[in-house]
Write a protein that holds these residues in place. Sequence first.
Motif, PDB file in Angstrom:
ATOM      1  N   ILE A 183       0.865  -1.182   0.000  1.00  0.00           N
ATOM      2  CA  ILE A 183       0.000   0.000   0.000  1.00  0.00           C
ATOM      3  C   ILE A 183       0.899   1.228   0.000  1.00  0.00           C
ATOM      4  O   ILE A 183       1.701   1.422   0.913  1.00  0.00           O
ATOM      5  CB  ILE A 183      -0.948   0.016   1.219  1.00  0.00           C
ATOM      6  CG1 ILE A 183      -1.793  -1.262   1.244  1.00  0.00           C
ATOM      7  CG2 ILE A 183      -1.839   1.244   1.179  1.00  0.00           C
ATOM      8  CD1 ILE A 183      -2.780  -1.340   2.402  1.00  0.00           C
ATOM      9  N   LEU A 184       0.787   2.025  -1.038  1.00  0.00           N
ATOM     10  CA  LEU A 184       1.611   3.225  -1.209  1.00  0.00           C
ATOM     11  C   LEU A 184       0.762   4.469  -1.026  1.00  0.00           C
ATOM     12  O   LEU A 184      -0.425   4.473  -1.348  1.00  0.00           O
ATOM     13  CB  LEU A 184       2.161   3.284  -2.636  1.00  0.00           C
ATOM     14  CG  LEU A 184       3.339   2.443  -3.077  1.00  0.00           C
ATOM     15  CD1 LEU A 184       3.546   2.635  -4.577  1.00  0.00           C
ATOM     16  CD2 LEU A 184       4.582   2.851  -2.337  1.00  0.00           C
ATOM     17  N   GLY A 185       1.392   5.538  -0.590  1.00  0.00           N
ATOM     18  CA  GLY A 185       0.680   6.820  -0.510  1.00  0.00           C
ATOM     19  C   GLY A 185       1.422   7.777   0.395  1.00  0.00           C
ATOM     20  O   GLY A 185       2.241   7.348   1.215  1.00  0.00           O
ATOM     21  N   ARG A 186       1.112   9.058   0.234  1.00  0.00           N
ATOM     22  CA  ARG A 186       1.788  10.081   1.045  1.00  0.00           C
ATOM     23  C   ARG A 186       1.472   9.893   2.525  1.00  0.00           C
ATOM     24  O   ARG A 186       0.498   9.228   2.887  1.00  0.00           O
ATOM     25  CB  ARG A 186       1.269  11.462   0.658  1.00  0.00           C
ATOM     26  CG  ARG A 186       1.561  11.878  -0.754  1.00  0.00           C
ATOM     27  CD  ARG A 186       0.776  13.165  -1.033  1.00  0.00           C
ATOM     28  NE  ARG A 186       0.571  13.325  -2.445  1.00  0.00           N
ATOM     29  CZ  ARG A 186       1.296  14.109  -3.234  1.00  0.00           C
ATOM     30  NH1 ARG A 186       2.252  14.835  -2.711  1.00  0.00           N
ATOM     31  NH2 ARG A 186       1.053  14.186  -4.525  1.00  0.00           N
ATOM     32  N   ASN A 187       2.248  10.557   3.369  1.00  0.00           N
ATOM     33  CA  ASN A 187       1.970  10.568   4.808  1.00  0.00           C
ATOM     34  C   ASN A 187       0.538  11.064   5.037  1.00  0.00           C
ATOM     35  O   ASN A 187       0.124  12.066   4.454  1.00  0.00           O
ATOM     36  CB  ASN A 187       2.930  11.518   5.548  1.00  0.00           C
ATOM     37  CG  ASN A 187       4.367  11.030   5.531  1.00  0.00           C
ATOM     38  OD1 ASN A 187       5.287  11.780   5.236  1.00  0.00           O
ATOM     39  ND2 ASN A 187       4.581   9.777   5.835  1.00  0.00           N
ATOM     40  N   GLY A 188      -0.178  10.354   5.856  1.00  0.00           N
ATOM     41  CA  GLY A 188      -1.502  10.818   6.279  1.00  0.00           C
ATOM     42  C   GLY A 188      -2.650  10.463   5.350  1.00  0.00           C
ATOM     43  O   GLY A 188      -3.779  10.884   5.590  1.00  0.00           O
ATOM     44  N   VAL A 189      -2.408   9.659   4.280  1.00  0.00           N
ATOM     45  CA  VAL A 189      -3.526   9.333   3.376  1.00  0.00           C
ATOM     46  C   VAL A 189      -4.470   8.288   3.971  1.00  0.00           C
ATOM     47  O   VAL A 189      -5.573   8.099   3.466  1.00  0.00           O
ATOM     48  CB  VAL A 189      -3.063   8.850   1.974  1.00  0.00           C
ATOM     49  CG1 VAL A 189      -2.408   9.954   1.190  1.00  0.00           C
ATOM     50  CG2 VAL A 189      -2.211   7.612   2.071  1.00  0.00           C
TER      51      VAL A 189
END
Length: 218
Positions: free
Chosen positions: A31-37
């Motif tokens: 699972i990828l994504g910016r901080n806080g997504v």
Amino acid sequence: MKIENFNLTINQDLLLDNVSIFFEDEKLNLILGRNGVGKTMLLDLISNLDNNRPSNFYDFPDSRQIIYHSQGLPFIAEATVKDTIALIGDLSKDSPLVFEDLPGRIKSNLAKPFGALSMGERRYLTIWLFLQIERELYIFDEPFANLDLGVVADILSLFYDKLDQGKKLIMTSHQFDFLIPEKTHVAFIENQTIAFNDNLIAFLDRYHSFGQAFGEER
Ligand SMILES: Nc1ncnc2c1ncn2[C@@H]1O[C@H](COP(=O)(O)OP(=O)(O)OP(=O)(O)O)[C@@H](O)[C@H]1O
């Protein structure tokens, strides 16, 4: 394992909007994504530790068949590595862990208190220990934080061993350069939704790098 049309609201802020994610049993699910997504919140719900897994989460194992290694590592600072192993080792297999068979990086630290270990040493120890406990699904939140590439390689080979044994794996990470594309399935969260959900080969074809993935979405 899949999630369908899932919404998540925190304090009246919509964090995830109609999110559907498909996980592949035979692959390392990233699972990828910016901080806080909302990556950790998703892992918390999948793990079902608080018995609050939503009804539109399908085909995940029962919480008793899940190992969840969270970002924080709340072990007893004063307990030695040997004591910590004994604590977790009891949960592991039918036969107790044999100290002589421990990986060198752990064996050399047996007499140290857990609190004296570096952050990387703590993470390696706890990940290794958690992998000794036999379960259907292993969940890791940022397993590679603080780890040098040699340790990352060791842990990845343990992850791939688990997949070969028919176990399932879901993890978050902000790095994927060292993952084997053919063995990795990606769920990329961006702008409150799933921007991409397919294998890492297709992800790299489309975005080339994590930085570019973010750049293209801005
Ligand atoms: N109990 C809470 N009260 C208020 N906001 C919360 C609460 N728990 C989580 N959040 C918020 O929800 C958002 C998602 O948090 P989450 O920890 O899932 O992010 P993440 O994608 O795992 O980030 P990171 O990459 O930094 O680990 C964050 O903005 C966080 O502040």
